[in-house]
Design a protein around this motif. Structure first.
Motif, PDB file in Angstrom:
ATOM      1  N   GLY A  13      66.796  15.694  38.268  1.00 65.43           N
ATOM      2  CA  GLY A  13      68.218  15.814  38.604  1.00 65.43           C
ATOM      3  C   GLY A  13      68.607  17.172  38.666  1.00 65.43           C
ATOM      4  O   GLY A  13      67.780  18.237  38.597  1.00 65.43           O
ATOM      5  N   VAL A  15      70.823  19.295  36.981  1.00 64.47           N
ATOM      6  CA  VAL A  15      70.737  20.076  35.717  1.00 64.47           C
ATOM      7  C   VAL A  15      69.346  19.972  35.077  1.00 64.47           C
ATOM      8  O   VAL A  15      68.750  21.000  34.707  1.00 64.47           O
ATOM      9  CB  VAL A  15      71.833  19.449  34.787  1.00 64.47           C
ATOM     10  CG1 VAL A  15      71.545  20.292  33.431  1.00 64.47           C
ATOM     11  CG2 VAL A  15      73.117  19.570  35.194  1.00 64.47           C
ATOM     12  N   ASN A  37      64.048   8.384  36.557  1.00 66.10           N
ATOM     13  CA  ASN A  37      63.704   7.062  37.259  1.00 66.10           C
ATOM     14  C   ASN A  37      63.996   7.171  38.836  1.00 66.10           C
ATOM     15  O   ASN A  37      63.874   6.261  39.644  1.00 66.10           O
ATOM     16  CB  ASN A  37      64.486   5.941  36.987  1.00 66.10           C
ATOM     17  CG  ASN A  37      65.943   6.049  37.167  1.00 66.10           C
ATOM     18  OD1 ASN A  37      66.553   7.103  37.662  1.00 66.10           O
ATOM     19  ND2 ASN A  37      66.689   5.115  36.866  1.00 66.10           N
ATOM     20  N   ARG A  40      69.001   8.997  41.507  1.00 66.15           N
ATOM     21  CA  ARG A  40      70.125   9.879  42.445  1.00 66.15           C
ATOM     22  C   ARG A  40      68.993  10.239  43.501  1.00 66.15           C
ATOM     23  O   ARG A  40      67.903  10.815  43.763  1.00 66.15           O
ATOM     24  CB  ARG A  40      70.220  11.364  41.401  1.00 66.15           C
ATOM     25  CG  ARG A  40      70.947  12.099  42.227  1.00 66.15           C
ATOM     26  CD  ARG A  40      72.459  11.541  42.344  1.00 66.15           C
ATOM     27  NE  ARG A  40      73.359  12.596  42.964  1.00 66.15           N
ATOM     28  CZ  ARG A  40      74.456  13.231  42.255  1.00 66.15           C
ATOM     29  NH1 ARG A  40      74.613  13.068  40.974  1.00 66.15           N
ATOM     30  NH2 ARG A  40      75.168  13.977  42.908  1.00 66.15           N
ATOM     31  N   ILE A  62      65.281   5.725  31.246  1.00 70.11           N
ATOM     32  CA  ILE A  62      65.524   5.634  29.709  1.00 70.11           C
ATOM     33  C   ILE A  62      65.865   4.559  29.202  1.00 70.11           C
ATOM     34  O   ILE A  62      66.148   4.426  28.113  1.00 70.11           O
ATOM     35  CB  ILE A  62      66.504   6.703  29.528  1.00 70.11           C
ATOM     36  CG1 ILE A  62      67.709   6.622  30.433  1.00 70.11           C
ATOM     37  CG2 ILE A  62      65.891   8.241  29.797  1.00 70.11           C
ATOM     38  CD1 ILE A  62      68.887   7.470  29.960  1.00 70.11           C
ATOM     39  N   TYR A 173      82.772   6.144  32.481  1.00 68.83           N
ATOM     40  CA  TYR A 173      81.770   7.192  32.551  1.00 68.83           C
ATOM     41  C   TYR A 173      82.269   7.966  31.173  1.00 68.83           C
ATOM     42  O   TYR A 173      81.330   8.356  30.267  1.00 68.83           O
ATOM     43  CB  TYR A 173      81.926   8.063  33.766  1.00 68.83           C
ATOM     44  CG  TYR A 173      81.358   9.323  33.737  1.00 68.83           C
ATOM     45  CD1 TYR A 173      79.850   9.371  33.474  1.00 68.83           C
ATOM     46  CD2 TYR A 173      81.945  10.654  33.581  1.00 68.83           C
ATOM     47  CE1 TYR A 173      79.000  10.659  33.401  1.00 68.83           C
ATOM     48  CE2 TYR A 173      81.176  11.882  33.372  1.00 68.83           C
ATOM     49  CZ  TYR A 173      79.958  11.888  33.440  1.00 68.83           C
ATOM     50  OH  TYR A 173      79.357  13.085  33.188  1.00 68.83           O
ATOM     51  N   LYS A 177      80.033   8.857  27.309  1.00 71.45           N
ATOM     52  CA  LYS A 177      79.468  10.068  26.884  1.00 71.45           C
ATOM     53  C   LYS A 177      79.937  10.165  25.383  1.00 71.45           C
ATOM     54  O   LYS A 177      79.371  10.700  24.676  1.00 71.45           O
ATOM     55  CB  LYS A 177      80.161  11.218  28.055  1.00 71.45           C
ATOM     56  CG  LYS A 177      79.172  11.286  29.121  1.00 71.45           C
ATOM     57  CD  LYS A 177      77.779  11.373  28.948  1.00 71.45           C
ATOM     58  CE  LYS A 177      76.998  11.796  30.198  1.00 71.45           C
ATOM     59  NZ  LYS A 177      75.556  12.427  30.042  1.00 71.45           N
ATOM     60  N   CYS A 200      80.383  19.736  28.996  1.00 68.24           N
ATOM     61  CA  CYS A 200      80.277  20.638  30.295  1.00 68.24           C
ATOM     62  C   CYS A 200      81.683  20.199  31.087  1.00 68.24           C
ATOM     63  O   CYS A 200      81.648  18.975  31.162  1.00 68.24           O
ATOM     64  CB  CYS A 200      79.151  20.694  30.928  1.00 68.24           C
ATOM     65  SG  CYS A 200      77.766  21.472  29.981  1.00 68.24           S
ATOM     66  N   GLY A 201      82.369  20.974  31.847  1.00 65.75           N
ATOM     67  CA  GLY A 201      83.025  20.927  32.874  1.00 65.75           C
ATOM     68  C   GLY A 201      82.172  21.068  34.304  1.00 65.75           C
ATOM     69  O   GLY A 201      80.900  20.405  33.934  1.00 65.75           O
ATOM     70  N   VAL A 202      82.870  20.939  35.190  1.00 60.64           N
ATOM     71  CA  VAL A 202      81.808  21.002  36.610  1.00 60.64           C
ATOM     72  C   VAL A 202      81.018  22.050  36.453  1.00 60.64           C
ATOM     73  O   VAL A 202      81.187  23.225  36.149  1.00 60.64           O
ATOM     74  CB  VAL A 202      82.898  21.148  37.812  1.00 60.64           C
ATOM     75  CG1 VAL A 202      82.205  21.249  39.129  1.00 60.64           C
ATOM     76  CG2 VAL A 202      83.788  20.121  38.004  1.00 60.64           C
ATOM     77  N   ILE A 203      79.546  21.713  36.839  1.00 63.24           N
ATOM     78  CA  ILE A 203      78.401  22.601  36.908  1.00 63.24           C
ATOM     79  C   ILE A 203      77.971  22.234  38.502  1.00 63.24           C
ATOM     80  O   ILE A 203      77.974  21.366  38.802  1.00 63.24           O
ATOM     81  CB  ILE A 203      77.213  21.743  35.936  1.00 63.24           C
ATOM     82  CG1 ILE A 203      77.672  21.600  34.503  1.00 63.24           C
ATOM     83  CG2 ILE A 203      76.237  22.941  36.047  1.00 63.24           C
ATOM     84  CD1 ILE A 203      76.829  20.632  33.907  1.00 63.24           C
TER      85      ILE A 203
HETATM   86  N1  NAD Z   1      77.007  18.169  37.302  1.00 62.36           N
HETATM   87  C1  NAD Z   1      78.091  18.308  36.534  1.00 62.36           C
HETATM   88  O1  NAD Z   1      79.249  18.734  37.164  1.00 62.36           O
HETATM   89  C2  NAD Z   1      78.179  17.629  35.149  1.00 62.36           C
HETATM   90  C3  NAD Z   1      79.282  18.044  34.372  1.00 62.36           C
HETATM   91  C4  NAD Z   1      79.069  17.569  32.986  1.00 62.36           C
HETATM   92  C5  NAD Z   1      78.260  16.877  32.531  1.00 62.36           C
HETATM   93  N2  NAD Z   1      77.117  16.545  33.159  1.00 62.36           N
HETATM   94  C6  NAD Z   1      76.068  15.920  32.544  1.00 62.36           C
HETATM   95  O2  NAD Z   1      74.810  16.681  32.923  1.00 62.36           O
HETATM   96  C7  NAD Z   1      73.679  15.685  32.885  1.00 62.36           C
HETATM   97  C8  NAD Z   1      72.951  15.873  34.121  1.00 62.36           C
HETATM   98  O3  NAD Z   1      73.784  15.865  35.116  1.00 62.36           O
HETATM   99  P1  NAD Z   1      73.441  16.252  36.652  1.00 62.36           P
HETATM  100  O4  NAD Z   1      74.415  16.648  37.641  1.00 62.36           O
HETATM  101  O5  NAD Z   1      72.319  16.747  36.872  1.00 62.36           O
HETATM  102  O6  NAD Z   1      73.182  14.545  37.571  1.00 62.36           O
HETATM  103  P2  NAD Z   1      72.119  13.953  38.537  1.00 62.36           P
HETATM  104  O7  NAD Z   1      72.526  12.724  39.029  1.00 62.36           O
HETATM  105  O8  NAD Z   1      71.693  15.237  39.510  1.00 62.36           O
HETATM  106  O9  NAD Z   1      70.874  14.024  37.570  1.00 62.36           O
HETATM  107  C9  NAD Z   1      70.678  12.905  36.569  1.00 62.36           C
HETATM  108  C10 NAD Z   1      69.091  12.414  36.678  1.00 62.36           C
HETATM  109  O10 NAD Z   1      68.963  11.340  35.878  1.00 62.36           O
HETATM  110  C11 NAD Z   1      68.414  10.333  36.638  1.00 62.36           C
HETATM  111  N3  NAD Z   1      68.586   8.949  35.940  1.00 62.36           N
HETATM  112  C12 NAD Z   1      69.932   8.358  36.145  1.00 62.36           C
HETATM  113  N4  NAD Z   1      69.576   7.098  35.506  1.00 62.36           N
HETATM  114  C13 NAD Z   1      68.613   7.126  34.757  1.00 62.36           C
HETATM  115  C14 NAD Z   1      67.678   6.470  34.059  1.00 62.36           C
HETATM  116  N5  NAD Z   1      68.383   4.985  33.778  1.00 62.36           N
HETATM  117  N6  NAD Z   1      66.399   6.643  33.520  1.00 62.36           N
HETATM  118  C15 NAD Z   1      65.670   7.918  33.869  1.00 62.36           C
HETATM  119  N7  NAD Z   1      66.551   8.869  34.612  1.00 62.36           N
HETATM  120  C16 NAD Z   1      67.809   8.437  35.193  1.00 62.36           C
HETATM  121  C17 NAD Z   1      68.690  10.483  38.283  1.00 62.36           C
HETATM  122  O11 NAD Z   1      67.586   9.832  38.982  1.00 62.36           O
HETATM  123  C18 NAD Z   1      68.936  11.919  38.155  1.00 62.36           C
HETATM  124  O12 NAD Z   1      67.612  12.723  38.661  1.00 62.36           O
HETATM  125  C19 NAD Z   1      74.386  14.251  32.893  1.00 62.36           C
HETATM  126  O13 NAD Z   1      74.304  13.714  31.537  1.00 62.36           O
HETATM  127  C20 NAD Z   1      75.682  14.562  33.105  1.00 62.36           C
HETATM  128  O14 NAD Z   1      76.641  13.559  32.661  1.00 62.36           O
HETATM  129  C21 NAD Z   1      76.860  16.976  34.536  1.00 62.36           C
END
Ligand code: NAD
Length: 355
Positions: A13, A15, A37, A40, A62, A173, A177, A200-203
């Motif tokens: 994903g 991050v 998996n 996304r 997971i 959601y 968390k 984290c806020g918006v990344i």
């Molecule tokens: N992007 C943001 O703005 C933001 C802000 C605060 C927190 N977060 C947190 O950061 C983390 C990463 O977010 P992100 O922006 O990279 O999201 P993302 O959707 O790009 O990445 C998440 C990844 O998890 C995978 N995934 C989903 N369900 C799964 C499962 N059951 N088993 C295995 N893999 C699975 C997806 O395929 C995806 O590649 C998350 O925990 C999210 O809640 C993100």
């Protein structure tokens, strides 16, 4: 780097893949394995880059304990999630709960069994919606501003700090968390697990597969790039809602510092976000996108609020910034420019996903 066998769940994903690639570059002596998996859309684009960097990919989920059988793990970065705040609204919450809550428990068990340190990426969405939307604000020409002199603890013009109250609803959601954070704290207390929680806020930044319900910065740049229409939804339909954002490169600098000095940050929860100086309203974001892409697109106005939306969110990361001595490098203009250049350089791959 003291950690030699690093597992990154959700590592394909946005991050997870950015952390994996940057850690591999900085610490080539560590073995990095990512599990994902590929739920996304767009995560599959990471696989080529991960492989080229010598990072092992495991296609796994997971939610299944069986998928999490690894020989050695000394650091776990939990980056897998259903990250949309709209998940479960108008549909079943099963996937959300099973991934973000049950899946996190499965990951914590991996950490416990291996005695691995772990870092859990939480979210500013743990803070209740009605408290945030009830804060005193002013409406300025291009944005809403949070005022000082709030009655709610943890809120000021600098944003929302860790001591903001947590006792009201925050979206399904956000609840997955917060519940996960609580279990992390119990694992620290009961099993002596080493763990850090980053709220984290918006990344944002390159390789985020922005869509309407998650990844708004990338979505906004992409719609300008591909000349497609957008909408300002809610709060009067004028695009005055404000978010702070942190560029993924700055988040990496923060996480790298925590990992290199784990004991200093162990057992703690930190807000990590761009803060007031790195905040924009949608209107302001539009102006930056027009400047970067040279394109102007139609933007409709929808007055009705969307469920779970916020008038503003600004992360007050004072606790982390004071402890670490870090400051952020990438402002809004630079961040939009980075996203624009990434879309331009990968247009053929990204068009089916972002356009
Ligand atoms: N992007 C943001 O703005 C933001 C802000 C605060 C927190 N977060 C947190 O950061 C983390 C990463 O977010 P992100 O922006 O990279 O999201 P993302 O959707 O790009 O990445 C998440 C990844 O998890 C995978 N995934 C989903 N369900 C799964 C499962 N059951 N088993 C295995 N893999 C699975 C997806 O395929 C995806 O590649 C998350 O925990 C999210 O809640 C993100």
């Amino acid at each position: 780097m003291q950690y030699k066998d690093i597992l990154i769940t959700g590592g394909a994903g946005f991050v997870g893949s950015n952390l994996a690639l940057k850690l591999k570059q900085d610490f080539p002596g560590s073995k990095i394995t990512v599990l994902d998996n590929l739920k996304r859309r767009g995560s599959e684009l990471s696989l080529k880059r991960l492989k080229a960097a010598g990072i092992e990919f495991v296609h796994g989920d997971i939610r299944n304990r069986e998928d999490l059988a690894f020989e050695k793990v000394d650091l776990l970065l939990e980056c897998s999630a259903e990250p949309s705040v709209l998940a479960g609204i108008g549909s079943s919450p099963d996937y959300l709960m099973n991934t973000n809550l049950v899946g996190t428990l499965n990951c914590l068990e991996v950490a416990r069994q291996h005695g691995a340190a772990s870092l859990f990426l939480s979210t500013s969405r743990v803070y209740p919606i009605s408290y945030i939307n009830g804060l005193k604000f002013e409406e300025a020409e291009t944005r809403f501003n949070i005022l000082d002199g709030q009655e709610t603890p943890g809120a000021s013009s600098k944003g929302i700090a860790e001591n903001f109250p947590l006792d009201r609803a925050r979206s399904l959601y956000g609840t997955t968390k917060l519940a996960s954070e609580m279990v992390v704290a119990e694992y620290v207390d009961t099993y002596g697990l080493k763990a850090i929680v980053d709220r984290c806020g918006v990344i944002t930044g390159p390789w985020q597969m922005g869509k309407i319900d998650q990844g708004v910065f990338v979505l906004w740049v992409a719609k300008h790039y591909f000349k497609q229409s957008l909408s300002y939804i809610g709060y009067g339909g004028e695009g005055k809602q404000v978010r702070d954002f942190i560029h993924i490169d700055d988040l990496y600098r923060a996480i790298k510092l925590q990992l290199e000095n784990f004991d200093e940050y162990n057992g703690q929860t930190y807000n990590i976000g761009g803060g007031l100086e790195n905040s924009v309203s949608l209107q302001e974001l539009t102006a930056l996108c027009e400047k970067a892409t040279g394109n102007k697109v139609d933007i409709a106005s929808v007055k009705e609020d969307r469920p779970a939306d916020l008038r503003f969110f600004i992360t007050d990361s004072t606790k982390f910034l004071e402890q670490s001595g870090l400051s952020w490098n990438k402002n809004a203009e630079q961040t939009v420019q980075d996203i624009y250049e990434w879309i331009r350089d990968n247009e053929a791959d990204l068009k089916p996903i972002l356009a």
